[in-house]
Design a protein around this motif. Structure first.
Motif, short mmCIF file in Angstrom:
data_model
loop_
_atom_site.label_atom_id
_atom_site.label_comp_id
_atom_site.label_asym_id
_atom_site.label_seq_id
_atom_site.Cartn_x
_atom_site.Cartn_y
_atom_site.Cartn_z
N ILE A 1 -14.38 77.58 2.12
CA ILE A 1 -15.06 76.52 1.28
C ILE A 1 -15.37 75.36 2.22
CG2 ILE A 1 -14.50 75.20 -0.67
CD1 ILE A 1 -12.70 77.28 -1.96
N ILE A 2 -14.34 74.67 2.92
CA ILE A 2 -14.91 73.74 3.60
C ILE A 2 -16.00 73.71 4.61
CG2 ILE A 2 -13.89 72.08 5.45
CD1 ILE A 2 -12.65 71.53 2.68
N VAL A 3 -16.03 75.16 5.34
CA VAL A 3 -17.09 75.29 6.02
C VAL A 3 -18.36 75.38 5.31
CG1 VAL A 3 -18.03 77.05 7.70
CG2 VAL A 3 -15.81 76.36 7.94
N GLY A 4 -18.43 75.92 4.28
CA GLY A 4 -19.68 76.12 3.43
C GLY A 4 -20.08 74.83 2.91
N ILE A 5 -19.24 73.90 2.49
CA ILE A 5 -19.99 72.41 1.98
C ILE A 5 -20.18 71.71 2.95
CG2 ILE A 5 -18.86 70.73 0.82
CD1 ILE A 5 -17.31 72.69 -1.12
N VAL A 6 -19.30 71.77 4.16
CA VAL A 6 -19.70 70.73 5.27
C VAL A 6 -20.92 71.46 6.19
CG1 VAL A 6 -19.14 69.81 7.58
CG2 VAL A 6 -17.31 69.97 5.58
N GLY A 7 -20.97 72.57 6.09
CA GLY A 7 -22.07 73.42 6.74
C GLY A 7 -23.45 73.16 5.97
N ALA A 8 -23.52 72.95 4.58
CA ALA A 8 -24.47 72.33 3.77
C ALA A 8 -24.97 71.20 3.81
CB ALA A 8 -24.18 72.86 2.34
N PHE A 9 -23.92 70.43 4.34
CA PHE A 9 -24.23 69.05 4.34
C PHE A 9 -24.92 68.86 5.77
CE2 PHE A 9 -22.93 64.53 5.77
CZ PHE A 9 -23.27 64.07 4.94
N LEU A 10 -24.54 69.61 6.78
CA LEU A 10 -24.98 69.74 8.06
C LEU A 10 -26.30 70.30 7.92
CD1 LEU A 10 -24.74 69.02 11.15
CD2 LEU A 10 -23.58 71.33 11.20
N GLY A 11 -26.47 71.19 7.57
CA GLY A 11 -27.99 71.81 7.18
C GLY A 11 -28.85 70.80 6.52
N GLY A 12 -28.37 70.12 5.60
CA GLY A 12 -29.34 69.11 4.91
C GLY A 12 -29.79 67.99 5.92
N PHE A 13 -29.08 67.66 6.95
CA PHE A 13 -29.52 66.65 7.98
C PHE A 13 -30.57 67.40 8.98
CE2 PHE A 13 -25.94 63.76 6.78
CZ PHE A 13 -26.65 62.78 6.15
N LEU A 14 -29.97 68.42 9.33
CA LEU A 14 -30.89 69.08 10.46
C LEU A 14 -32.07 70.03 9.98
CD1 LEU A 14 -27.76 70.44 12.75
CD2 LEU A 14 -29.25 68.49 13.04
N LEU A 15 -31.94 71.01 8.83
CA LEU A 15 -32.61 71.88 8.80
C LEU A 15 -33.65 71.61 7.55
CD1 LEU A 15 -30.46 74.84 9.30
CD2 LEU A 15 -32.03 73.85 10.75
N SER A 16 -33.22 70.99 6.67
CA SER A 16 -33.97 70.51 5.39
C SER A 16 -35.30 69.77 5.59
CB SER A 16 -33.20 69.41 4.53
OG SER A 16 -32.42 70.06 3.75
N PRO A 17 -35.38 69.02 6.73
CA PRO A 17 -36.74 68.45 6.97
C PRO A 17 -37.72 69.44 7.40
CG PRO A 17 -34.96 66.95 7.71
CD PRO A 17 -34.51 68.21 7.13
N LEU A 18 -37.19 70.58 8.41
CA LEU A 18 -38.00 71.55 8.90
C LEU A 18 -38.45 72.51 7.74
CD1 LEU A 18 -35.85 72.36 11.86
CD2 LEU A 18 -38.01 71.02 11.88
N PHE A 19 -37.77 72.86 6.79
CA PHE A 19 -37.93 73.88 5.76
C PHE A 19 -38.48 73.29 4.60
CE2 PHE A 19 -34.59 76.15 8.11
CZ PHE A 19 -35.52 77.29 8.79
N GLY A 20 -38.24 71.94 4.31
CA GLY A 20 -38.86 71.38 2.98
C GLY A 20 -38.19 71.53 1.80
N ALA A 21 -36.69 72.03 2.10
CA ALA A 21 -35.84 72.59 1.02
C ALA A 21 -34.40 71.76 0.83
CB ALA A 21 -35.20 73.91 1.12
N GLY A 22 -34.03 71.55 -0.20
CA GLY A 22 -32.55 70.77 -0.36
C GLY A 22 -31.56 71.87 0.18
N THR A 23 -30.33 71.40 -0.31
CA THR A 23 -28.93 72.26 0.04
C THR A 23 -28.38 72.34 -1.29
OG1 THR A 23 -27.77 70.41 0.69
CG2 THR A 23 -29.03 71.52 2.41
N ILE A 24 -27.25 73.04 -1.21
CA ILE A 24 -26.53 73.24 -2.42
C ILE A 24 -25.64 71.83 -2.91
CG2 ILE A 24 -25.91 75.51 -2.26
CD1 ILE A 24 -23.05 74.82 -1.16
N ASN A 25 -25.64 70.96 -1.73
CA ASN A 25 -24.87 69.47 -1.93
C ASN A 25 -26.00 68.86 -2.64
OD1 ASN A 25 -22.97 70.48 -0.45
ND2 ASN A 25 -23.11 69.34 1.33
N GLY A 26 -27.44 68.92 -2.58
CA GLY A 26 -28.18 68.14 -3.68
C GLY A 26 -28.60 69.07 -4.84
N ASN A 27 -27.73 69.87 -5.28
CA ASN A 27 -27.87 70.74 -6.45
C ASN A 27 -29.27 71.74 -6.44
OD1 ASN A 27 -25.56 69.96 -7.72
ND2 ASN A 27 -26.60 68.21 -8.68
N ASP A 28 -29.61 72.06 -5.15
CA ASP A 28 -30.64 72.97 -4.96
C ASP A 28 -30.32 74.40 -4.64
OD1 ASP A 28 -33.26 74.10 -4.58
OD2 ASP A 28 -33.44 73.27 -2.71
N PHE A 29 -30.04 75.12 -5.82
CA PHE A 29 -29.45 76.51 -5.71
C PHE A 29 -30.67 77.40 -5.68
CE2 PHE A 29 -25.85 74.26 -7.51
CZ PHE A 29 -24.85 74.70 -6.82
#
Length: 87
Positions: A33-61
């Motif tokens: 659970i910790i890896v999933g949530i922190v990984g989503a946070f990390l993905g939000g910083f690194l990958l969201s600008p590249l893909f133009g998508a949110g993460t589960i932390n931003g309620n983008d399911f």
């Protein structure tokens, strides 16, 4: 209710990432659970600008949001494995 969904999806994404990175035997459900949530946070910083998508932390399911969160969890496990092997 949204918080419970966040924990469940984060746990599933962390579990899937641990299977991909072959660290599933080393961690339990709490760490998944910790890896999933922190990984989503990390993905939000690194990958969201590249893909133009949110993460589960931003309620983008959406599919893209789940993919970004999953890739962030894989990156996080890669970083953890790198430092664990250096010791």
């Amino acid at each position: 209710m949204n918080f419970i969904t966040w924990i469940i999806v984060g746990g599933i994404l962390g579990w899937l990432a641990s299977i991909v990175m072959k660290t599933n035997a080393q961690q339990g459900i709490f760490l998944n659970i910790i890896v999933g949530i922190v990984g989503a946070f990390l993905g939000g910083f690194l990958l969201s600008p590249l893909f133009g998508a949110g993460t589960i932390n931003g309620n983008d399911f959406s599919v893209m949001g789940l993919l970004v969160s999953f890739l962030g969890a894989i990156i996080l496990l890669g970083i953890i494995n790198f430092f664990r092997r250096r010791r």
